[in-house]
Design a protein around this motif. Structure first.
Motif, PDB file in Angstrom:
ATOM      1  N   THR A  64       0.834  -1.203   0.000  1.00 49.04           N
ATOM      2  CA  THR A  64       0.000   0.000   0.000  1.00 49.04           C
ATOM      3  C   THR A  64       0.868   1.252   0.000  1.00 49.04           C
ATOM      4  O   THR A  64       0.604   2.211  -0.743  1.00 49.04           O
ATOM      5  N   VAL A 112      -6.038   3.307  -7.436  1.00 48.94           N
ATOM      6  CA  VAL A 112      -6.809   2.055  -7.408  1.00 48.94           C
ATOM      7  C   VAL A 112      -5.965   0.929  -6.829  1.00 48.94           C
ATOM      8  O   VAL A 112      -6.444   0.118  -6.013  1.00 48.94           O
ATOM      9  N   ALA A 113      -4.675   0.875  -7.217  1.00 48.90           N
ATOM     10  CA  ALA A 113      -3.779  -0.158  -6.694  1.00 48.90           C
ATOM     11  C   ALA A 113      -3.628  -0.021  -5.182  1.00 48.90           C
ATOM     12  O   ALA A 113      -3.657  -1.028  -4.452  1.00 48.90           O
ATOM     13  N   ALA A 154      -5.752   1.299  -3.061  1.00 44.35           N
ATOM     14  CA  ALA A 154      -7.007   0.894  -2.425  1.00 44.35           C
ATOM     15  C   ALA A 154      -7.150  -0.625  -2.404  1.00 44.35           C
ATOM     16  O   ALA A 154      -7.572  -1.212  -1.393  1.00 44.35           O
ATOM     17  N   CYS A 155      -6.776  -1.283  -3.493  1.00 45.19           N
ATOM     18  CA  CYS A 155      -6.872  -2.739  -3.552  1.00 45.19           C
ATOM     19  C   CYS A 155      -5.913  -3.397  -2.563  1.00 45.19           C
ATOM     20  O   CYS A 155      -6.271  -4.373  -1.890  1.00 45.19           O
ATOM     21  N   CYS A 156      -4.692  -2.877  -2.483  1.00 41.64           N
ATOM     22  CA  CYS A 156      -3.718  -3.439  -1.542  1.00 41.64           C
ATOM     23  C   CYS A 156      -4.212  -3.293  -0.108  1.00 41.64           C
ATOM     24  O   CYS A 156      -4.098  -4.217   0.705  1.00 41.64           O
ATOM     25  N   ALA A 165      -7.290  -2.998   0.931  1.00 44.95           N
ATOM     26  CA  ALA A 165      -8.522  -3.727   1.206  1.00 44.95           C
ATOM     27  C   ALA A 165      -8.339  -5.242   1.165  1.00 44.95           C
ATOM     28  O   ALA A 165      -8.973  -5.962   1.951  1.00 44.95           O
ATOM     29  N   TRP A 166      -7.465  -5.735   0.274  1.00 42.09           N
ATOM     30  CA  TRP A 166      -7.448  -7.168  -0.004  1.00 42.09           C
ATOM     31  C   TRP A 166      -6.204  -7.898   0.471  1.00 42.09           C
ATOM     32  O   TRP A 166      -6.274  -9.074   0.791  1.00 42.09           O
TER      33      TRP A 166
END
Length: 317
Positions: free
Chosen positions: A3, A96-97, A99-101, A103-104
């Motif tokens: 992140t 976006v990357a 946020a994905c890192c 969250a997931w």
């Protein structure tokens, strides 16, 4: 880490939007650092799982599809809105990357092996000979591959093919570059991790000689396509191998060694092309790639003796 790396890339892309040369230089340096760190962190994380090779192949597929689409739309976007739009688009992708890192990707409470992630993070990175040898082998393989790729236009023109003809071959390469990781994704670990990797890299060495010495257009075209497909097939196996033999941080370092090799290859190619023929360039590239194959085999033997995981035998499908 992933992140934070994505946020660093976002900061660099935003700096690049400032209409000043110094801001552009600093912004691209920061964005490059963040993107490289993100790639390493995510690769290392993916290499932890039981289905590491398939996960890495899927990642590579996504990366290639994104890169192909990006460069397809880039000229039209630049013409319509100006060059700074590129960095705005990259900033959106970095956001976006991040946020994905966030969250997931797993938090500090749990990792794939069931140990607290905070404890793993504080543990010093130990030296694993097999992994270090494999990292060196990855760098060498891409020294040879990039040496040939950087001179592919010159090689084609030396054989009498026009720039337009060679450009058509390169366009085909761009269109079908996903076939390598897709084939790896479909094959999985039915033949283990090491055998597909070794075969693909050895074939890459033979392909370097084919490209340099092919006299017909069909052979030259096929060899050029294989310069793209074979590394794309082999890389998920190589990174999964690095994660399997003990420490996923070596897998995270894998992309850096790839980039080092890719940067060194063209430099070597320039020197060789000035001192000798393009045929000699193909021979030297092949020797370097065969040396990488031998090192990978050595790393696999050492890793098999020291690791509990079955890295040479067939695994999950």
């Amino acid at each position: 880490l992933a992140t934070a790396a994505a946020l660093l890339a976002l900061l660099g892309d935003l700096l690049s939007l400032v209409p000043h040369p110094a801001a552009l230089v600093v912004g691209r340096l920061v964005a490059g650092l963040g993107t490289g760190a993100l790639l390493g962190a995510v690769t290392g994380f993916a290499a932890r799982g039981e289905q590491a090779q398939k996960t890495l192949a899927t990642m590579q597929l996504g990366l290639m599809i994104f890169a192909t689409g990006f460069y397809l739309v880039l000229p039209a976007v630049v013409r319509a809105t100006g060059g700074l739009t590129i960095f705005a688009g990259l900033a959106v992708a970095a956001a976006v990357a991040a946020a994905c890192c966030w969250a997931w990707l797993p938090r500090v409470e749990a990792v794939a092996d069931g140990q607290p992630a905070a404890t793993n993070a504080r543990a010093p990175m130990r030296f694993i000979p097999a992994a270090a040898i494999a990292c060196l082998a990855i760098a060498l393989a891409f020294v040879g591959q990039s040496a040939m790729w950087s001179f592919i236009v010159a090689i084609g023109q030396a054989k009498g093919f026009s720039m337009q003809t060679v450009g058509g071959v390169l366009a085909v390469c761009a269109a079908i570059n996903i076939a390598g990781p897709l084939a790896g994704r479909l094959l999985g670990e039915r033949l283990g991790l090491v055998a597909p990797m070794l075969v693909a890299i050895a074939l890459l060495g033979l392909d370097a000689m084919l490209v340099a010495n092919a006299s017909g257009f069909a052979a030259f075209s096929a060899g050029t396509v294989l310069l793209v497909l074979l590394p794309g097939f082999a890389l998920p196996y190589a990174f999964a191998f690095l994660g399997r033999i003990g420490d996923d941080r070596y897998a995270g370092a894998g992309p850096a060694f790839l980039m080092l090799g890719s940067a060194a290859g063209p430099v070597i190619a320039v020197g060789v092309s000035k001192a000798a023929s393009l045929g000699v360039l193909g021979l030297i590239a092949a020797v370097i790639i065969f040396a990488a194959t031998a090192l990978l085999a050595l790393g696999a033997v050492i890793g098999r003796r020291s690791a509990a995981a079955p890295i040479l035998a067939g695994g999950s499908t």
